[in-house]
Write an enzyme that holds these catalytic residues in place. Structure first.
Site, PDB file in Angstrom:
ATOM      1  CG  HIS A 232      12.701 -29.964  -1.987  1.00  0.00           C
ATOM      2  ND1 HIS A 232      11.650 -28.714  -1.540  1.00  0.00           N
ATOM      3  CD2 HIS A 232      13.255 -29.981  -1.536  1.00  0.00           C
ATOM      4  CE1 HIS A 232      11.869 -28.707  -0.288  1.00  0.00           C
ATOM      5  NE2 HIS A 232      13.304 -29.844  -0.110  1.00  0.00           N
TER       6      HIS A 232
ATOM      7  CG  ASP B  51      10.250 -27.213  -3.341  1.00  0.00           C
ATOM      8  OD1 ASP B  51       9.464 -28.082  -2.627  1.00  0.00           O
ATOM      9  OD2 ASP B  51      10.874 -25.984  -2.622  1.00  0.00           O
TER      10      ASP B  51
ATOM     11  CB  SER C 154      14.724 -28.494   3.046  1.00  0.00           C
ATOM     12  OG  SER C 154      14.068 -29.741   2.829  1.00  0.00           O
TER      13      SER C 154
END
Length: 628
Positions: free
Chosen positions: A338, A303, A150
């Site tokens: 995610h 995601d 991320s």
């Protein structure tokens, strides 16, 4: 009375269980930190100088038993690492135990790092300068690899375009917010999908944008900062917000101010269009740039960023100017949400939302360091040759698969056409998916009221603090609405494996000057449960290009080619393929108020009578990439 006493007892038990779980988590983190300290020499709060004199707070861990110079794993983050924990702690321990030094650094303007924060942390300058410093240290062998998930991955992409000689390898995980435009995706760092704002970014900024906050005097020594660190971690304690309610407020541009957020880039970003030139002047990577680093891309089916990441993998594989870089691209896609790679249970099934996807575990660190060892330690290619070029998890089949390309070369397109007798509204309508377009003109209509939008349930989401759930859920409650068109195939006579990019085309008209259209792919089980696979959205004004917005005329029919969906999913024999069409999925995506205006600064919406056409002349359809 007894029932009340029983409820109170249960509540106390649950509270105690939560406290115990939290304590166990703290004990585990403390144990991991103790393990890292046992095997490393730590140089904490080193203030690494950048070209303009600004210093960035950096912790460095070197293996105690190192024999000579060692390669470096570099982790850069906008988050607080005052107490190293979570994935960063795991990465650091695994790397140091394998003979790597690890450098963890806060972005400019974050916590103890000096300067003013900028989204992605100035990867083109600060990232480059950090690599230069790490390369030149007497304990470094000059080879640096970057890793992160991320926000600690996204800055790596623009850095890779700089082709620093020390940047030998990278593992960017779930890095969509670092991608501006690549191929058919122009999401500008996940800010948009199909020209519609993805609200996760607004919620994320609430917690991180802070241009005004307490700071220590510039020029403090490393020893002073080490002492201060034990007393102050500078992490803001943001007020709790009910984001489902907050995102329903209008105008949208006031969301963060109304919630008590800090000042930052939010208001300026909200006013940008998808083609605004400012997106091309910052730290985002765009496909008109070269890419200079071998990369092992890690992504997830549920995601926010899987589509652009898959496209970027293919872009680099085909277009990097250096053949060694083209040949050095690898890809992995897991069935998680995610950054869920580290939460896949090893000996039990994984549940993504409500969907059991089987045992999806894989050798996380073995694969990570097989890749890094080759490029940073100079290991021969025998170990790397065992790493699949592309590995992806097929849900429904619940197995890992591998291929030399994404998607696999054997994929063939199967097209399903939307059809009905004019009443596809809801699960109880007559919508169907046919293999051929209908001969005569036909259409389905529904009223989209932005004050009563279709709620979000499942899909590829992250970082929205509970505003919308990610993963796969039974959609029948959504499909009961009259403003959702539902089209289903006949029960499948054989398994159907969909692996690749899924493309959908709608022919639409509207009473509004502008509106949105959503498409959702759903797997319907024999008992009627309907699990979402993926979804997409598109704003009609951008049908001729994101740089050519054009409002709609009442009564005109327009072709919309929506942003692709992506998956690897097996629809089993006896199941049905289903497509939902609507005009909202809120609050995952910002509502279109249907006025033709800016949306972000408006407080009133209008209802839209939206029409989806399906015939030989208007072949609304979904194209599935099928492995035979």
């Amino acid at each position: 009375m007894r029932s009340c006493q029983w409820l109170a007892a249960v509540t106390r038990s649950l509270q105690l269980a939560c406290v115990l779980l939290l304590q166990v988590s703290v004990w585990a983190a403390d144990a991991e930190l103790a393990d890292l300290e046992r095997i490393s020499t730590a140089d904490t709060m080193y203030m690494m100088p950048m070209r303009d004199g600004v210093r960035l707070a950096t912790d460095i861990y070197r293996p105690k038993d190192a024999d000579g110079k060692v390669p470096v794993i570099f982790i850069k983050t906008p988050y607080d690492f005052n107490e190293i924990r979570g994935a960063s702690l795991q990465w650091a321990y695994q790397a140091v135990s394998r003979g790597y030094a690890v450098a963890i650094q806060n972005e400019r303007g974050r916590y103890y790092s000096e300067g003013e924060w900028e989204l992605l942390g100035d990867p083109r300058t600060d990232g480059y300068d950090a690599l230069t410093w790490l390369e030149k240290q007497p304990w470094s062998n000059g080879n640096v690899g970057t890793v992160g998930c991320s926000s600690s991955a996204e800055w790596q992409l623009a850095l890779a375009a700089q082709d620093h000689p020390a940047h030998k390898a990278m593992i960017p995980m779930a890095s969509g917010a670092g991608i501006g435009r690549v191929g058919e995706f122009q999401e500008q760092g996940n800010w948009y999908k199909g020209g519609v704002h993805q609200t996760l970014f607004s919620v994320w900024l609430y917690g991180v944008q802070q241009t005004t906050y307490p700071r220590f005097p510039a020029g403090l020594s490393q020893e002073q900062l080490q002492r201060l660190r034990t007393m102050y971690d500078l992490a803001p304690d943001m007020p709790e917000v009910n984001w489902k309610k907050q995102l329903a407020k209008l105008p949208a541009i006031d969301w963060l101010d109304d919630a008590g957020g800090n000042t930052g880039p939010f208001r300026e970003l909200m006013a940008r269009t998808p083609a605004d030139k400012a997106w091309f002047e910052g730290g985002l990577y765009h496909d008109n740039e070269d890419f200079g680093v071998p990369a092992f891309w890690w992504n997830s089916w549920f995601d926010v960023s899987q589509g652009p990441n898959l496209a970027l993998y293919n872009h680099v594989r085909s277009n990097a100017s250096d053949k060694a870089v083209r040949d050095g691209q690898y890809l992995l896609v897991a069935p998680t949400l995610h950054c869920g790679f580290y939460r896949i249970p090893e000996h039990e099934d994984l549940v993504a939302g409500e969907l059991n996807v089987g045992n999806a575990s894989f050798p996380v660190y073995e694969q990570m360091f097989t890749f890094f060892d080759h490029y940073l330690k100079g290991n021969d290619g025998r170990e790397l040759s065992r790493l699949p070029r592309v590995q992806f998890y097929t849900m429904g089949r619940n197995e890992w698969e591998s291929s030399e390309t994404w998607p696999p070369r054997a994929v063939q397109t199967q097209t399903f056409y939307l059809a009905s007798d004019g009443a596809a509204n809801s699960l109880f309508g007559d919508g169907r998916l046919d293999r051929q377009p209908a001969a005569g003109a036909a259409m389905d209509r529904y009223t989209y009221d932005p004050m009563n939008p279709v709620p979000a349930l499942g899909g590829g989401v992250c970082c929205n603090r509970g505003a919308a759930d990610g993963g796969s859920f039974d959609q029948r409650g959504i499909e009961a609405r009259a403003d959702v068109l539902v089209y289903s195939s006949e029960p499948l006579s054989a398994d159907l494996q969909v692996t690749g990019h899924i493309r959908s085309t709608l022919y639409v008209s509207s009473s509004a000057r502008d509106t949105d259209f959503t498409v959702k792919l759903v797997d319907v089980h024999p008992d009627g449960t309907a699990y979402n696979v993926d979804d997409t959205i598109f704003r009609a004004r951008y049908r001729e290009g994101f740089d050519k917005p054009k409002l709609m005329e009442n009564g005109e029919v327009y072709e919309l080619i929506l942003s692709p969906m992506s998956t690897s999913y097996q629809f089993k024999k006896g199941h049905r393929v289903r497509v939902e069409v609507a005009s909202s999925k809120f609050p995952q995506y910002m509502r279109n108020l249907n006025t033709g205006g800016n949306n972000y600064d408006e407080t009133e919406g209008v209802e839209a009578l939206n029409t989806v056409w399906h015939s030989a002349g208007y072949p609304s359809r979904i194209e599935l990439p099928v492995l035979p």
